[in-house]
Design a protein around this motif. Structure first.
Motif, PDB file in Angstrom:
ATOM      1  N   UNK A  94      31.854  37.709  37.993  1.00 21.01           N
ATOM      2  CA  UNK A  94      31.628  36.911  39.203  1.00 21.01           C
ATOM      3  C   UNK A  94      30.191  37.046  39.711  1.00 21.01           C
ATOM      4  N   UNK A  95      29.315  37.589  38.892  1.00 21.33           N
ATOM      5  CA  UNK A  95      27.953  37.880  39.351  1.00 21.33           C
ATOM      6  C   UNK A  95      27.158  36.634  39.721  1.00 21.33           C
ATOM      7  N   UNK A  96      27.516  35.481  39.207  1.00 17.17           N
ATOM      8  CA  UNK A  96      26.773  34.257  39.517  1.00 17.17           C
ATOM      9  C   UNK A  96      27.433  33.436  40.625  1.00 17.17           C
ATOM     10  N   UNK A  97      28.573  33.894  41.138  1.00 15.00           N
ATOM     11  CA  UNK A  97      29.247  33.155  42.209  1.00 15.00           C
ATOM     12  C   UNK A  97      28.538  33.413  43.539  1.00 15.00           C
ATOM     13  N   UNK A  98      28.539  32.393  44.397  1.00 15.31           N
ATOM     14  CA  UNK A  98      27.913  32.519  45.707  1.00 15.31           C
ATOM     15  C   UNK A  98      28.678  33.494  46.590  1.00 15.31           C
ATOM     16  N   UNK A  99      27.912  34.204  47.413  1.00 14.73           N
ATOM     17  CA  UNK A  99      28.506  35.062  48.430  1.00 14.73           C
ATOM     18  C   UNK A  99      28.818  34.177  49.632  1.00 14.73           C
ATOM     19  N   UNK A 100      30.092  34.109  49.985  1.00 21.27           N
ATOM     20  CA  UNK A 100      30.523  33.319  51.134  1.00 21.27           C
ATOM     21  C   UNK A 100      31.565  34.106  51.919  1.00 21.27           C
ATOM     22  N   UNK A 101      31.814  33.664  53.148  1.00 15.75           N
ATOM     23  CA  UNK A 101      32.902  34.238  53.936  1.00 15.75           C
ATOM     24  C   UNK A 101      34.202  33.672  53.385  1.00 15.75           C
ATOM     25  N   UNK A 102      35.140  34.536  53.121  1.00 14.16           N
ATOM     26  CA  UNK A 102      36.422  34.138  52.535  1.00 14.16           C
ATOM     27  C   UNK A 102      37.552  34.780  53.324  1.00 14.16           C
ATOM     28  N   UNK A 103      38.586  34.012  53.561  1.00 22.89           N
ATOM     29  CA  UNK A 103      39.758  34.532  54.260  1.00 22.89           C
ATOM     30  C   UNK A 103      41.016  34.148  53.497  1.00 22.89           C
ATOM     31  N   UNK A 104      42.052  34.903  53.717  1.00 17.51           N
ATOM     32  CA  UNK A 104      43.357  34.577  53.151  1.00 17.51           C
ATOM     33  C   UNK A 104      44.429  34.992  54.145  1.00 17.51           C
ATOM     34  N   UNK A 105      45.434  34.140  54.278  1.00 15.67           N
ATOM     35  CA  UNK A 105      46.592  34.426  55.107  1.00 15.67           C
ATOM     36  C   UNK A 105      47.815  34.418  54.206  1.00 15.67           C
ATOM     37  N   UNK A 106      48.472  35.569  54.121  1.00 17.71           N
ATOM     38  CA  UNK A 106      49.700  35.687  53.336  1.00 17.71           C
ATOM     39  C   UNK A 106      50.842  36.018  54.271  1.00 17.71           C
TER      40      UNK A 106
ATOM     41  N   UNK B 190      31.798  37.522  46.652  1.00 16.97           N
ATOM     42  CA  UNK B 190      31.777  36.575  45.536  1.00 16.97           C
ATOM     43  C   UNK B 190      33.154  36.213  45.004  1.00 16.97           C
ATOM     44  N   UNK B 191      34.187  36.767  45.588  1.00 16.40           N
ATOM     45  CA  UNK B 191      35.541  36.437  45.157  1.00 16.40           C
ATOM     46  C   UNK B 191      36.474  36.520  46.356  1.00 16.40           C
ATOM     47  N   UNK B 192      37.593  35.839  46.253  1.00 17.01           N
ATOM     48  CA  UNK B 192      38.500  35.710  47.378  1.00 17.01           C
ATOM     49  C   UNK B 192      39.372  36.922  47.623  1.00 17.01           C
ATOM     50  N   UNK B 193      40.143  36.847  48.710  1.00 15.53           N
ATOM     51  CA  UNK B 193      40.985  37.958  49.138  1.00 15.53           C
ATOM     52  C   UNK B 193      42.477  37.595  49.138  1.00 15.53           C
TER      53      UNK B 193
ATOM     54  N   UNK C 132      54.258  34.771  50.105  1.00 17.25           N
ATOM     55  CA  UNK C 132      53.467  33.642  49.610  1.00 17.25           C
ATOM     56  C   UNK C 132      52.126  33.548  50.333  1.00 17.25           C
ATOM     57  N   UNK C 133      51.199  32.819  49.699  1.00 24.02           N
ATOM     58  CA  UNK C 133      49.905  32.533  50.296  1.00 24.02           C
ATOM     59  C   UNK C 133      50.060  31.313  51.194  1.00 24.02           C
ATOM     60  N   UNK C 134      49.731  31.460  52.465  1.00 20.86           N
ATOM     61  CA  UNK C 134      49.817  30.357  53.427  1.00 20.86           C
ATOM     62  C   UNK C 134      48.525  29.542  53.430  1.00 20.86           C
ATOM     63  N   UNK C 135      47.391  30.251  53.377  1.00 27.68           N
ATOM     64  CA  UNK C 135      46.105  29.542  53.331  1.00 27.68           C
ATOM     65  C   UNK C 135      45.011  30.465  52.847  1.00 27.68           C
ATOM     66  N   UNK C 136      43.929  29.841  52.372  1.00 28.61           N
ATOM     67  CA  UNK C 136      42.737  30.586  52.004  1.00 28.61           C
ATOM     68  C   UNK C 136      41.547  29.684  52.266  1.00 28.61           C
ATOM     69  N   UNK C 137      40.435  30.301  52.659  1.00 26.58           N
ATOM     70  CA  UNK C 137      39.217  29.544  52.914  1.00 26.58           C
ATOM     71  C   UNK C 137      38.048  30.188  52.183  1.00 26.58           C
ATOM     72  N   UNK C 138      37.057  29.351  51.876  1.00 33.15           N
ATOM     73  CA  UNK C 138      35.841  29.831  51.232  1.00 33.15           C
ATOM     74  C   UNK C 138      35.934  29.826  49.723  1.00 33.15           C
ATOM     75  N   UNK C 139      34.776  29.925  49.100  1.00 29.86           N
ATOM     76  CA  UNK C 139      34.725  30.014  47.652  1.00 29.86           C
ATOM     77  C   UNK C 139      34.585  28.684  46.955  1.00 29.86           C
ATOM     78  N   UNK C 140      34.342  28.776  45.653  1.00 21.09           N
ATOM     79  CA  UNK C 140      34.098  27.610  44.809  1.00 21.09           C
ATOM     80  C   UNK C 140      35.270  26.632  44.762  1.00 21.09           C
ATOM     81  N   UNK C 141      36.485  27.159  44.746  1.00 17.66           N
ATOM     82  CA  UNK C 141      37.664  26.287  44.642  1.00 17.66           C
ATOM     83  C   UNK C 141      38.020  25.624  45.969  1.00 17.66           C
ATOM     84  N   UNK C 142      37.331  25.986  47.044  1.00 15.24           N
ATOM     85  CA  UNK C 142      37.573  25.359  48.334  1.00 15.24           C
ATOM     86  C   UNK C 142      38.746  25.951  49.090  1.00 15.24           C
ATOM     87  N   UNK C 143      39.085  25.274  50.143  1.00 16.48           N
ATOM     88  CA  UNK C 143      40.154  25.757  51.013  1.00 16.48           C
ATOM     89  C   UNK C 143      41.522  25.342  50.477  1.00 16.48           C
TER      90      UNK C 143
END
Length: 161
Positions: free
Chosen positions: A18-30, A110-113, A145-156
């Motif tokens: 994941x070294x080339x992925x952008x650093x972004x704010x990422x959240x996840x709600x499970x 660089x990766x989600x949570x 289950x995953x309710x939502x996630x934000x941030x990252x290359x794959x989007x919300x």
């Protein structure tokens, strides 16, 4: 095998680079839940479980689990978690007593949570089970289950109702 990102050219497991992925704010709600008997519900809410304050212990266990996800899920990257919040809501209908568990995890990386949130929700529910099993072993966990996630290359992502 290119569609499977966690396999190398020999078809063996690898941790994705994941070294080339952008650093972004990422959240996840499970979310998860545990269905209990009326007796367990009353003992939890009246703080009468012999092992201690069930929800406080489960909350700490869930936070610890989020921080340890990379140690138990082989292909997860260890990531700098910036925050974990766990909320509990009781849902009572007739003779059904369900503890709803919501976990939000946040990072800047660089990766989600998603896995951290799911692991936390699962361990939170398992901790409730562990603390109450002397009263009733018939408790039912899930769904988780995953309710939502934000941030990252794959989007919300937001689960459809």
């Amino acid at each position: 095998m290119s569609e499977f990102t966690h396999f190398n050219d020999q078809g063996r497991a690898k941790m994705v680079d994941i070294s080339k992925k952008d650093v972004t704010v990422r959240t996840a709600l499970a979310k998860s839940s545990i269905q209990v008997t009326k007796e367990v519900y009353e003992k939890i809410t009246k703080h009468e479980i012999g092992k201690g304050d069930v929800l406080s212990v489960a909350q700490v266990a869930g936070i610890m689990a989020a921080k340890q996800t990379a140690n138990v899920i082989p292909m997860c990257h260890p990531i700098p978690i910036k925050g974990v919040n766990i909320d509990f809501t009781w849902y009572v209908e007739e003779d059904t007593y369900t503890l709803l568990i919501s976990v939000t995890v946040k990072t800047k990386g660089s990766t989600g949570v998603e896995m951290e949130a799911l692991t936390s929700a699962s361990i939170t529910a398992l901790t409730v089970y562990d603390m109450c099993k002397a009263v009733d072993k018939g408790m039912v966990i899930g769904p988780t289950y995953l309710e939502e996630k934000t941030g990252g290359k794959s989007g919300d992502f937001f689960r459809k109702a």
